[in-house]
Design an enzyme around this catalytic site. Structure first.
Site, PDB file in Angstrom:
ATOM      1  N   TRP A  25      45.926  58.319 -50.788  1.00  0.00           N
ATOM      2  CA  TRP A  25      46.718  57.792 -49.661  1.00  0.00           C
ATOM      3  C   TRP A  25      47.209  56.366 -49.911  1.00  0.00           C
ATOM      4  O   TRP A  25      47.785  55.735 -49.059  1.00  0.00           O
ATOM      5  CB  TRP A  25      45.938  57.861 -48.343  1.00  0.00           C
ATOM      6  N   GLU A  38      43.318  57.646 -42.450  1.00  0.00           N
ATOM      7  CA  GLU A  38      42.428  56.829 -41.621  1.00  0.00           C
ATOM      8  C   GLU A  38      41.668  57.698 -40.617  1.00  0.00           C
ATOM      9  O   GLU A  38      40.501  57.459 -40.351  1.00  0.00           O
ATOM     10  CB  GLU A  38      43.206  55.733 -40.883  1.00  0.00           C
ATOM     11  N   LEU A  81      35.254  69.255 -42.345  1.00  0.00           N
ATOM     12  CA  LEU A  81      35.317  67.814 -42.047  1.00  0.00           C
ATOM     13  C   LEU A  81      34.572  67.476 -40.756  1.00  0.00           C
ATOM     14  O   LEU A  81      34.132  66.346 -40.558  1.00  0.00           O
ATOM     15  CB  LEU A  81      36.773  67.353 -41.917  1.00  0.00           C
ATOM     16  N   TYR A 121      41.060  50.497 -33.999  1.00  0.00           N
ATOM     17  CA  TYR A 121      40.854  50.478 -35.446  1.00  0.00           C
ATOM     18  C   TYR A 121      42.039  51.137 -36.168  1.00  0.00           C
ATOM     19  O   TYR A 121      42.652  50.543 -37.061  1.00  0.00           O
ATOM     20  CB  TYR A 121      39.533  51.170 -35.835  1.00  0.00           C
ATOM     21  N   ASP A 139      36.129  48.171 -38.511  1.00  0.00           N
ATOM     22  CA  ASP A 139      35.222  49.325 -38.428  1.00  0.00           C
ATOM     23  C   ASP A 139      33.802  48.848 -38.738  1.00  0.00           C
ATOM     24  O   ASP A 139      33.560  47.641 -38.879  1.00  0.00           O
ATOM     25  CB  ASP A 139      35.685  50.443 -39.384  1.00  0.00           C
ATOM     26  N   THR A 300      12.170  45.689 -20.170  1.00  0.00           N
ATOM     27  CA  THR A 300      12.858  46.145 -21.387  1.00  0.00           C
ATOM     28  C   THR A 300      13.155  47.643 -21.351  1.00  0.00           C
ATOM     29  O   THR A 300      14.258  48.076 -21.656  1.00  0.00           O
ATOM     30  CB  THR A 300      12.002  45.831 -22.634  1.00  0.00           C
TER      31      THR A 300
HETATM   32  N1  ADE Z   1      38.013  53.043 -45.208  1.00  0.00           N
HETATM   33  C1  ADE Z   1      38.764  53.535 -44.228  1.00  0.00           C
HETATM   34  N2  ADE Z   1      40.009  53.152 -44.364  1.00  0.00           N
HETATM   35  C2  ADE Z   1      40.065  52.402 -45.496  1.00  0.00           C
HETATM   36  C3  ADE Z   1      41.058  51.707 -46.140  1.00  0.00           C
HETATM   37  N3  ADE Z   1      42.295  51.741 -45.678  1.00  0.00           N
HETATM   38  N4  ADE Z   1      40.726  50.999 -47.219  1.00  0.00           N
HETATM   39  C4  ADE Z   1      39.485  50.965 -47.651  1.00  0.00           C
HETATM   40  N5  ADE Z   1      38.506  51.618 -47.086  1.00  0.00           N
HETATM   41  C5  ADE Z   1      38.785  52.324 -46.004  1.00  0.00           C
END
Ligand code: ADE
Length: 359
Positions: A25, A38, A81, A121, A139, A300
């Site tokens: 990617w 992502e 997944l 994120y 993240d 607590t």
């Molecule tokens: N983990 C999730 N997305 C990432 C990214 N774009 N680059 C590096 N590690 C990742």
């Protein structure tokens, strides 16, 4: 305020130039590619994602094909997944891009946030990597790096702590925010590993890392899961004898508030009838019961929800210690949980004092 994070920017950028992994990617900055990767990477490791990603893009090469894919086919592509709502949201988002944006991928953080399944994120990652927007993408990996470099002992599972770290990072983001975001994630995934797996000898940030300097690497970041506290209802007895003394008792030597003195109290919200019966079981004769107030105390692992009653009694029972208001105020340290009821008992002393002053 001095932002220690500034010191990581240059060494991290330099490290990334030579350590950037070649990933499917990363061949271009097509937002469709980056977005799909992502989303896949959110709950799955990089190595596992590679195969899925490549097949997914071969079969569904663009937003339109994703928007039109039958759900069964999509789920089959996602098989293994896990977290299938991620796949369903991908399709929903693709449909939205087709219907609301004329098939053009949204190109700002704010417009990306409107897509189903896209949170801060993912919006940050796509906006910074593909559209050069100066936004963070924080993240768990990034939080770990930030907590260690700054030596923060704050609980990174708290949203306010994440916000604060994100704000600190935002202030030091360089112009090439996309590469910086990828670099810090990559460091967290390959070097700044959790616990004692951290590879500090290989780390470009070792020289500026507070956790490394202080030997705290394996302890940071702090991830304290909020335990669901038990809720306990209690009825608190403000027992008043005819001579004005109040009952206190010592708690058991073990457990909650071990060995402290307290106002007698029992589990549950008792009715006035039950309060009467309880006092009688303690061998006292009840003259009058008055509800005083409710109070809550947070321990607590436990919350006490308390209702306090003043109970005027005759024949004070030997099982309690009967103390004057002065003694209560001066000699017996009540646990904080019961303090809200104390003024009522000691106020009578103030009234008495006032009276005696007037006399
Ligand atoms: N983990 C999730 N997305 C990432 C990214 N774009 N680059 C590096 N590690 C990742």
């Amino acid at each position: 305020m001095d932002n220690h994070l500034q010191t990581i920017v240059k060494p991290l950028q330099k490290w990334y130039e030579t350590h950037r992994r070649e990933l499917p990617w990363r061949l271009d900055k097509d937002p469709y590619h980056v977005w799909v990767s992502e989303i896949m990477l959110q709950q799955t490791r990089v190595e596992a994602v590679k195969k899925y990603y490549t097949r997914f893009i071969e079969i569904l090469p663009d937003v339109r094909s994703l928007s039109e894919v039958p759900e069964d086919r999509l789920l089959k592509l996602w098989e293994g997944l896990g977290y299938y709502s991620r796949a369903r949201n991908l399709k929903k988002a693709a449909e939205k891009i087709m219907s609301d944006c004329g098939g053009i991928f949204p190109d700002t953080f704010a417009s990306l946030m409107k897509l189903p399944g896209v949170g801060e994120y993912t919006a940050g990652a796509v906006a910074s990597i593909c559209f050069n927007q100066k936004v963070t993408a924080v993240d768990g990996n990034v939080l770990r790096v930030v907590a260690r470099v700054t030596g923060s002992r704050q609980n990174v599972l708290l949203p306010e702590v994440k916000k604060q770290m994100q704000a600190q990072l935002q202030k030091v983001l360089p112009d090439d925010a996309g590469s910086f975001n990828e670099a810090i994630m990559e460091l967290g995934e390959t070097v700044c590993l959790p616990g004692s797996a951290a590879k500090c000898v290989e780390c470009p940030l070792r020289g500026v890392c507070t956790a490394y300097r202080d030997g705290l690497t394996s302890q940071l970041p702090m991830r304290v899961k909020r335990v669901k506290r038990r809720q306990e209802q209690r009825t608190v007895f403000l027992l008043i004898a005819e001579d004005g003394r109040t009952a206190v008792e010592k708690r058991p030597d073990k457990g909650l508030l071990a060995g402290m003195y307290q106002l007698p109290n029992v589990e549950g919200f008792l009715t006035e009838q039950e309060i009467c019966a309880t006092a009688e079981a303690w061998e006292m004769q009840v003259l009058e019961i008055t509800f005083i107030k409710e109070s809550k105390h947070v321990f607590t692992h436990l919350d006490w929800l308390m209702k306090g009653y003043q109970v005027r009694v005759a024949c004070p029972a030997g099982r309690f210690l009967w103390v004057t208001p002065e003694e209560l105020q001066e000699q017996y340290a009540l646990p904080t949980a019961l303090k809200p009821f104390a003024p009522l008992l000691t106020a009578r002393q103030d009234e008495d004092n006032n009276l005696s002053n007037q006399r």
